[in-house]
Scaffold this motif. Structure first.
Motif, PDB file in Angstrom:
ATOM      1  N   PRO A 111      -5.664  11.836  -7.062  1.00 48.19           N
ATOM      2  CA  PRO A 111      -4.384  12.103  -6.385  1.00 48.19           C
ATOM      3  C   PRO A 111      -4.387  11.523  -4.964  1.00 48.19           C
ATOM      4  O   PRO A 111      -5.202  11.921  -4.127  1.00 48.19           O
ATOM      5  N   GLY A 112      -3.517  10.578  -4.692  1.00 49.16           N
ATOM      6  CA  GLY A 112      -3.397   9.983  -3.369  1.00 49.16           C
ATOM      7  C   GLY A 112      -4.425   8.909  -3.071  1.00 49.16           C
ATOM      8  O   GLY A 112      -4.463   8.363  -1.954  1.00 49.16           O
ATOM      9  N   TYR A 113      -5.291   8.564  -4.038  1.00 49.26           N
ATOM     10  CA  TYR A 113      -6.394   7.620  -3.811  1.00 49.26           C
ATOM     11  C   TYR A 113      -5.916   6.178  -4.031  1.00 49.26           C
ATOM     12  O   TYR A 113      -5.362   5.856  -5.077  1.00 49.26           O
ATOM     13  N   LYS A 114      -6.124   5.327  -3.026  1.00 49.72           N
ATOM     14  CA  LYS A 114      -5.744   3.923  -3.139  1.00 49.72           C
ATOM     15  C   LYS A 114      -6.891   3.033  -2.669  1.00 49.72           C
ATOM     16  O   LYS A 114      -7.727   3.444  -1.850  1.00 49.72           O
ATOM     17  N   THR A 115      -6.908   1.794  -3.184  1.00 51.14           N
ATOM     18  CA  THR A 115      -7.996   0.867  -2.878  1.00 51.14           C
ATOM     19  C   THR A 115      -7.427  -0.474  -2.443  1.00 51.14           C
ATOM     20  O   THR A 115      -6.522  -1.018  -3.088  1.00 51.14           O
ATOM     21  N   LEU A 116      -7.960  -0.989  -1.346  1.00 50.26           N
ATOM     22  CA  LEU A 116      -7.664  -2.347  -0.897  1.00 50.26           C
ATOM     23  C   LEU A 116      -8.904  -3.199  -1.127  1.00 50.26           C
ATOM     24  O   LEU A 116     -10.002  -2.834  -0.679  1.00 50.26           O
TER      25      LEU A 116
ATOM     26  N   LEU B 199       0.812  -1.214   0.000  1.00 51.50           N
ATOM     27  CA  LEU B 199       0.000   0.000   0.000  1.00 51.50           C
ATOM     28  C   LEU B 199       0.845   1.263   0.000  1.00 51.50           C
ATOM     29  O   LEU B 199       0.454   2.287  -0.569  1.00 51.50           O
ATOM     30  N   PHE B 200       1.972   1.213   0.650  1.00 51.10           N
ATOM     31  CA  PHE B 200       2.801   2.408   0.788  1.00 51.10           C
ATOM     32  C   PHE B 200       3.676   2.672  -0.435  1.00 51.10           C
ATOM     33  O   PHE B 200       4.351   3.708  -0.502  1.00 51.10           O
ATOM     34  N   GLN B 201       3.670   1.757  -1.399  1.00 50.35           N
ATOM     35  CA  GLN B 201       4.461   1.982  -2.612  1.00 50.35           C
ATOM     36  C   GLN B 201       3.779   3.033  -3.482  1.00 50.35           C
ATOM     37  O   GLN B 201       2.573   2.956  -3.735  1.00 50.35           O
ATOM     38  N   SER B 202       4.519   3.995  -3.944  1.00 56.25           N
ATOM     39  CA  SER B 202       3.933   5.136  -4.661  1.00 56.25           C
ATOM     40  C   SER B 202       3.284   4.745  -5.981  1.00 56.25           C
ATOM     41  O   SER B 202       2.341   5.404  -6.434  1.00 56.25           O
ATOM     42  N   ASP B 203       3.777   3.678  -6.611  1.00 56.32           N
ATOM     43  CA  ASP B 203       3.237   3.304  -7.920  1.00 56.32           C
ATOM     44  C   ASP B 203       2.095   2.296  -7.825  1.00 56.32           C
ATOM     45  O   ASP B 203       1.574   1.840  -8.841  1.00 56.32           O
ATOM     46  N   VAL B 204       1.676   1.932  -6.610  1.00 53.50           N
ATOM     47  CA  VAL B 204       0.594   0.961  -6.426  1.00 53.50           C
ATOM     48  C   VAL B 204      -0.685   1.696  -6.043  1.00 53.50           C
ATOM     49  O   VAL B 204      -0.726   2.446  -5.066  1.00 53.50           O
TER      50      VAL B 204
END
Length: 849
Positions: free
Chosen positions: A325-330, A214-219
């Protein structure tokens, strides 16, 4: 509680059941003979009292057989049996003291005269035998150690009032109760998955690895895949509370349950509500909602983590995935193909637990510690654990159900588990076969109740009151017995219980503030066990997921008669042409789940002559209109209706069709604004109504005078109705009222003086009524009042002097600012009063699915 423990243990130590058994054996043949002789008389001269008493005795004999094999350590079954023994005692005592003497005076001389010429029966002697043996039976029950039923209720409901919003803490507390039975509260330090490592045993490496991704910038998307029951949700919830995750995303971590048959428009509606700081627009459909939400997220610039739990299909995921921008999904899923393959996605396959970790988790739920107790059979425990194959859900459920069980139960579990198909990702039957072992520890009543859970959707919070209505009206359980079964299922991890406000209303037969949910695998187990018979002969006819029409297999049998006692239908929009004419002559409960803005009731409801419970639940994001209410007018046995997220029809018209109704519950409904427009000369015709519940009815402003003509009502609840500003002046006409709940009605400024005429009132809840300025000066006239909940009434500065006359008052819940006034009352006038000052606790989290 110690007194209760001694008395209940004494009852069993005195071998009450072993003394009742021979007494019943002596009495039953005598009454059978009298009954037979009575039946030889002309039908209009027969006395029904003998048959009634014989039925009581035979039921008592069955109860004794059931009680003989129950250990006091099995506290939930023990409590239900104790409740039934109390009832048996009351029935026998009533017969001996009242019914039998009257029957004898009216008929014994005539019966003796007609039979004496035969020379076979001395009816005087027969009468003496009945009286003598029945009186001895009553004495046996009483001499066995009479237990105050109120103390037993304190044990059950006292535990329930300690339930919290944390399902893990609740399960642990109930499990400790099932083992120790008498403690006031679980002292386990666990406060939830994020604070107790026992719940995450064996997942440390997985937590580290998923955070690393999750903390990887390209993921942008991380998928967690494992079979059902593998711990995906537990891991996801723990990540939401992890300090490093919070440090990275701040407070912008959001959890959404998707499930097998999601209403995607509703999920997107909730996502907008949480993610976008703007008014929710009108969405035409899920695709339109996706487009509008995507546009808003592209304009935001902040770290956001969205957890999509239990996603079953790629199509569903595609419409729930966003960029920004900054949006990630698990994403958690059972199927790895659900996760798209792209440079910005990663898939983590969650492994099952290693043997040592599996043993720690199993022991935690079986023994309350992470190691095998020194007094236990180590090899047997390891063998049972091994059959769970490292699957967290199996370890948790099987361990919970073996908690406190004797060695033979462990041996039986081991043998059944060893014969079942092995658990694997490819064989669902293997998992269900393993979990079926957990049901073996339930008695027949509790097992039937567990199977009823299949009528409700998985992974959704459902009001426990709806489930209890089915058990009371269909299973014919006493409310207290049904509630004990609910606690037992929760203690065994077969369902989870949560509440956001520990309401004392449970003591008075109301579980409106209590919610249950079920893991999708446990619901699969209920469906699996309930579907073993052929469709037409099943006791429960249940749709596993939402479909656009009725299942094809049902349609094929539409000309046949179904035996189902409980029917659950889960669809989207249904017009009158989509409903087939089905035949359910045995149906006693109907659950209608749908996702649509309009809904037409099926006309076949009118043929359900035995229907007692009707639940109509809209799972969509907005309230829906329902047509076809007129079909209910032919249901002469209908007792309970619950409506959720509907625009309800005119209540006065509803009352004309539902004159047999005992309970009406409306939650998240609109259309009640018309109540205040009722003509004062008219009344709502619910002649035998006992429970009336209105919750989150947003347009309800004022209650009409005609509403107070329902003099039979015992429980009245108006909660979270923010526009309600007054009650009718003649509210005191509810002379049978025992419980009055007016919680979270911030517009309510005063209570009518007539409320002091409610002489039967035992519980008054005015919590979160922020504008309520004062209590009626004559409130001291409520001579039966036992509890007052007045927390978070910020404008309430004083209590009337007349409260000193409330000698029956036992418990007051209030804010700190008014606590001293109640303590003064306690010191001077009510020494047994318990004054409980609480902190602010109001939340709307329960609305989140």
């Amino acid at each position: 509680m110690e007194q209760l423990q001694r008395e209940m243990e004494s009852l069993f130590c005195n071998s009450l059941c072993s003394r009742l058994d021979p007494r019943l054996d002596e009495l039953i043949p005598i009454v059978q003979q009298v009954r037979s002789l009575d039946m030889e008389s002309p039908k209009d001269q027969q006395n029904p009292v003998y048959k009634k008493f014989l039925d009581i005795l035979i039921k008592g004999k069955e109860l004794v057989r059931k009680c003989e094999n129950v250990s006091p350590l099995n506290v939930f079954t023990y409590l239900r049996n104790m409740s039934q023994l109390f009832k048996l005692e009351k029935e026998i005592d009533d017969f001996v003291q009242h019914q039998m003497p009257a029957a004898t005076l009216l008929g014994m001389k005539q019966l003796t005269r007609e039979l004496k010429d035969g020379g076979h029966v001395d009816m005087g002697l027969m009468n003496d035998l009945i009286y003598g043996q029945a009186s001895k039976l009553t004495r046996e029950l009483k001499d066995g150690g009479h237990v105050d039923m109120g103390l037993m209720n304190d044990l059950i409901y006292g535990q329930a009032s300690n339930l919290t919003s944390d399902p893990y803490e609740n399960t642990l507390m109930l499990q400790q109760m099932s083992m120790e039975g008498w403690s006031q509260r679980c002292e386990t330090s666990c406060k939830g998955s994020q604070e107790n490592p026992n719940f995450l045993v064996g997942m440390e490496k997985s937590m580290f690895r998923v955070k690393e991704l999750l903390f990887q910038s390209d993921v942008l998307v991380v998928g967690v895949q494992c079979m059902g029951g593998g711990g995906k949700t537990t891991l996801a919830l723990a990540l939401c509370e992890d300090s490093e995750v919070k440090g990275f995303f701040g407070n912008n971590v959001f959890f959404f349950t998707v499930s097998q048959s999601p209403n995607l428009k509703s999920v997107l509606h909730t996502m907008w509500e949480k993610l976008i700081n703007k008014k929710i627009p009108e969405f035409q459909n899920a695709e339109d909602a996706h487009i509008q939400l995507q546009q808003e997220l592209l304009m935001q610039s902040m770290p956001i983590l969205v957890v999509l739990d239990d996603v079953w299909s790629r199509a569903a995921l595609d419409i729930l995935l966003f960029e920004g921008p900054g949006y990630k999904t698990l994403v958690t899923t059972r199927d790895s193909s659900t996760i798209p393959k792209s440079p910005s996605t990663r898939l983590y396959q969650l492994p099952l637990l290693e043997p040592d970790d599996a043993l720690s988790l199993f022991c935690f739920w079986a023994f309350g510690q992470t190691t095998i107790p020194s007094t236990a059979q180590e090899n047997l425990i390891k063998q049972v654990k091994a059959e769970c194959r490292g699957l967290p859900l199996a370890l948790k459920v099987i361990g919970s159900c073996l908690h406190g069980q004797p060695s033979p139960a462990w041996e039986s579990a081991k043998n059944k588990l060893s014969r079942a198909e092995k658990i694997s990702d490819y064989h669902k039957e293997g998992l269900l076969g393993c979990l079926e072992t957990s049901i073996d520890f339930l008695d027949e009543e509790a097992r039937e109740c567990f199977l009823d859970l299949g009528a409700f959707p998985e992974d959704k919070k459902i009001c426990a009151d709806a489930l209890l209505d089915i058990w009371v009206y269909v299973r014919k359980l006493e409310w207290q017995d049904a509630f004990v079964i609910l606690l037992e299922l929760a203690s065994r991890n077969l369902l989870t219980l949560t509440t956001n406000l520990g309401s004392q209303a449970i003591t008075y037969g109301s579980a409106l503030e209590l919610y249950f949910s079920q893991h999708d695998v446990m619901r699969d187990l209920a469906l699996y066990l309930a579907s073993r018979d052929r469709i037409g002969h099943r006791k429960r006819l249940l749709m596993p997921k939402e479909e656009s029409n009725l299942p094809g297999k049902w349609e094929e049998l539409k000309d046949k008669t179904f035996d189902a006692q409980i029917v659950s239908i889960n669809t989207g929009f249904m017009d009158e042409n989509q409903w087939s004419e089905m035949n359910f002559p045995e149906a006693e409960a109907l659950v209608l789940l749908f996702s649509a803005s309009d809904y037409i009731l099926p006309t076949f409801i009118s043929t359900m002559r035995k229907l007692k419970v009707l639940l109509i639940i809209n799972r969509g994001s907005k309230r829906a209109t329902v047509e076809g209410i007129a079909v209910l007018s032919s249901l002469s046995k209908l007792k309970s209706i619950r409506l959720e997220r509907l625009i309800v029809p005119v209540l006065q018209e509803l009352s004309k069709a539902l004159w047999t109704l005992e309970k009406l519950s409306l939650s998240l409904c609109e259309g009640l604004g018309n109540l205040s427009k009722l003509n004062k000369k008219l009344s709502l015709n619910f002649p035998i109504m006992l429970d009336f519940n209105l919750d989150h009815c947003c347009d309800l402003e004022e209650l009409p005078y005609g509403l107070c003509d329902m003099s039979t009502i015992r429980n009245w609840s108006i909660t979270n109705c923010h526009l309600v500003h007054k009650l009718p002046d003649d509210f005191g006409k509810f002379t049978s009222l025992r419980m009055l709940r007016l919680s979270a009605c911030p517009g309510l400024k005063e209570l009518p003086a007539s409320i002091c005429n409610l002489k039967q009132l035992e519980f008054l809840d005015i919590s979160l009524c922020e504008c309520l300025v004062e209590l009626p000066e004559e409130i001291g006239q409520l001579k039966n009042l036992r509890e007052i909940d007045m927390r978070e009434c910020s404008c309430l500065k004083r209590v009337p002097k007349s409260v000193r006359s409330l000698r029956t008052l036992k418990h007051v819940i209030c804010d700190e600012k008014i606590e001293q006034q109640w303590i003064s009352v306690k010191k001077s006038d009510i020494p047994d009063l318990v004054v409980e000052a609480v902190e602010e606790h109001f939340t709307l989290d329960w609305l989140d699915d």
